[in-house]
Write an enzyme that holds these catalytic residues in place. Structure first.
Site, PDB file in Angstrom:
ATOM      1  N   ASP A 139      -1.887   6.825 -10.372  1.00  0.00           N
ATOM      2  CA  ASP A 139      -0.662   6.276 -10.953  1.00  0.00           C
ATOM      3  C   ASP A 139      -0.873   5.833 -12.398  1.00  0.00           C
ATOM      4  O   ASP A 139       0.011   5.981 -13.242  1.00  0.00           O
ATOM      5  CB  ASP A 139      -0.150   5.108 -10.116  1.00  0.00           C
ATOM      6  CG  ASP A 139       0.341   5.546  -8.739  1.00  0.00           C
ATOM      7  OD1 ASP A 139       0.487   6.759  -8.505  1.00  0.00           O
ATOM      8  OD2 ASP A 139       0.577   4.660  -7.895  1.00  0.00           O
ATOM      9  N   HIS A 149       6.259   8.529  -7.470  1.00  0.00           N
ATOM     10  CA  HIS A 149       5.793   9.703  -6.744  1.00  0.00           C
ATOM     11  C   HIS A 149       6.933  10.633  -6.333  1.00  0.00           C
ATOM     12  O   HIS A 149       8.046  10.183  -6.083  1.00  0.00           O
ATOM     13  CB  HIS A 149       5.057   9.281  -5.474  1.00  0.00           C
ATOM     14  CG  HIS A 149       3.887   8.403  -5.730  1.00  0.00           C
ATOM     15  ND1 HIS A 149       3.455   7.474  -4.824  1.00  0.00           N
ATOM     16  CD2 HIS A 149       3.041   8.295  -6.791  1.00  0.00           C
ATOM     17  CE1 HIS A 149       2.403   6.833  -5.295  1.00  0.00           C
ATOM     18  NE2 HIS A 149       2.144   7.312  -6.504  1.00  0.00           N
ATOM     19  N   TYR A 181       9.026   3.670   5.418  1.00  0.00           N
ATOM     20  CA  TYR A 181       9.967   4.689   4.972  1.00  0.00           C
ATOM     21  C   TYR A 181       9.898   5.943   5.812  1.00  0.00           C
ATOM     22  O   TYR A 181       8.867   6.339   6.297  1.00  0.00           O
ATOM     23  CB  TYR A 181       9.819   4.997   3.482  1.00  0.00           C
ATOM     24  CG  TYR A 181       8.463   5.435   2.986  1.00  0.00           C
ATOM     25  CD1 TYR A 181       8.230   6.760   2.641  1.00  0.00           C
ATOM     26  CD2 TYR A 181       7.437   4.512   2.813  1.00  0.00           C
ATOM     27  CE1 TYR A 181       6.995   7.155   2.151  1.00  0.00           C
ATOM     28  CE2 TYR A 181       6.201   4.899   2.319  1.00  0.00           C
ATOM     29  CZ  TYR A 181       5.989   6.233   1.999  1.00  0.00           C
ATOM     30  OH  TYR A 181       4.774   6.627   1.518  1.00  0.00           O
ATOM     31  N   ARG A 228       3.178   1.029  -6.845  1.00  0.00           N
ATOM     32  CA  ARG A 228       2.940   2.371  -6.319  1.00  0.00           C
ATOM     33  C   ARG A 228       4.026   3.290  -6.860  1.00  0.00           C
ATOM     34  O   ARG A 228       5.202   3.048  -6.679  1.00  0.00           O
ATOM     35  CB  ARG A 228       2.955   2.368  -4.796  1.00  0.00           C
ATOM     36  CG  ARG A 228       1.845   1.526  -4.180  1.00  0.00           C
ATOM     37  CD  ARG A 228       1.886   1.606  -2.657  1.00  0.00           C
ATOM     38  NE  ARG A 228       0.896   0.748  -2.035  1.00  0.00           N
ATOM     39  CZ  ARG A 228      -0.356   1.110  -1.748  1.00  0.00           C
ATOM     40  NH1 ARG A 228      -0.766   2.326  -2.036  1.00  0.00           N
ATOM     41  NH2 ARG A 228      -1.188   0.262  -1.180  1.00  0.00           N
ATOM     42  N   LYS A 230      13.797   9.992   0.998  1.00  0.00           N
ATOM     43  CA  LYS A 230      13.168   8.819   1.607  1.00  0.00           C
ATOM     44  C   LYS A 230      14.210   7.747   1.895  1.00  0.00           C
ATOM     45  O   LYS A 230      15.022   7.410   1.029  1.00  0.00           O
ATOM     46  CB  LYS A 230      12.103   8.233   0.680  1.00  0.00           C
ATOM     47  CG  LYS A 230      10.952   9.178   0.400  1.00  0.00           C
ATOM     48  CD  LYS A 230       9.982   8.617  -0.616  1.00  0.00           C
ATOM     49  CE  LYS A 230       8.845   9.597  -0.878  1.00  0.00           C
ATOM     50  NZ  LYS A 230       7.950   9.108  -1.938  1.00  0.00           N
TER      51      LYS A 230
END
Length: 182
Positions: free
Chosen positions: A169, A62, A131, A59, A71
């Site tokens: 992605d 981003h 997160y 993932r 984060k």
């Protein structure tokens, strides 16, 4: 809490004290006062997220170009290889990345401040990833940098199978073509 600096000074590895015995363990996973002292400023978290993914799911990378999100990330089940990339053009560490294994066994957390792209690869059969973010998710401002950009040369580990990516992605921009922070 033990704090370890990385090659990018703003990205920190946090390792809480874990108290364990034959019954299990206890740890304080977050303390606002202690966290603010560690990063040297007040950081207000507005949203908590939880994802579950299987081995080989990648993932990222981003970020949000407006309403950027800092984060504080951790893996509570399984293991991931977590990556933060500095995408602040004015930074001395622009284009550099930090990669850290986060797992249910090592209890590590990674602080990824605003101005960084973030992603992770699941190393275990499954992983649950938590997160905290400093701003709300704003899909209109979300951007993505290609995980395999040769200019970044991120050393993603092998997991014995082909990585699984979302369409977003897989088609992300290279760093050279991405909208970045000044």
């Amino acid at each position: 809490m033990r704090v370890t600096s990385t090659v990018i000074p703003e990205v920190l590895i946090l390792e809480p004290k874990v108290f364990g015995d034959d019954r299990g363990f206890f740890m304080e996973s977050f303390n606002q006062k202690a966290f603010d002292e560690i990063v040297g400023r007040h950081v207000g978290f507005l949203q908590d997220n939880h994802s579950r993914s299987r081995r080989g799911v990648l993932r990222g990378l981003h970020y949000q170009i407006q309403q950027p999100q800092g984060k504080l990330v951790r893996c509570v089940r399984g293991a991931v290889f977590d990556v933060a990339v500095d995408i602040r053009k004015s930074s001395l560490t622009f284009g550099q990345w930090v990669g850290v294994e986060l797992s249910e066994d090592n209890h590590r957390q990674l602080w990824v401040p605003e101005g960084f792209a973030h992603g992770f690869l699941v190393l275990s059969e499954y992983a649950e990833f938590l997160y905290k973010t400093t701003d709300f998710y704003a899909p209109v401002h979300e951007r993505c940098i290609l995980w395999s950009d040769s200019d970044l040369a991120i050393a993603w580990p092998s997991v014995g199978i082909e990585y699984t990516l979302s369409d977003k992605d897989a088609c992300a921009n290279r760093l050279a073509d991405a909208q970045l922070f000044e």
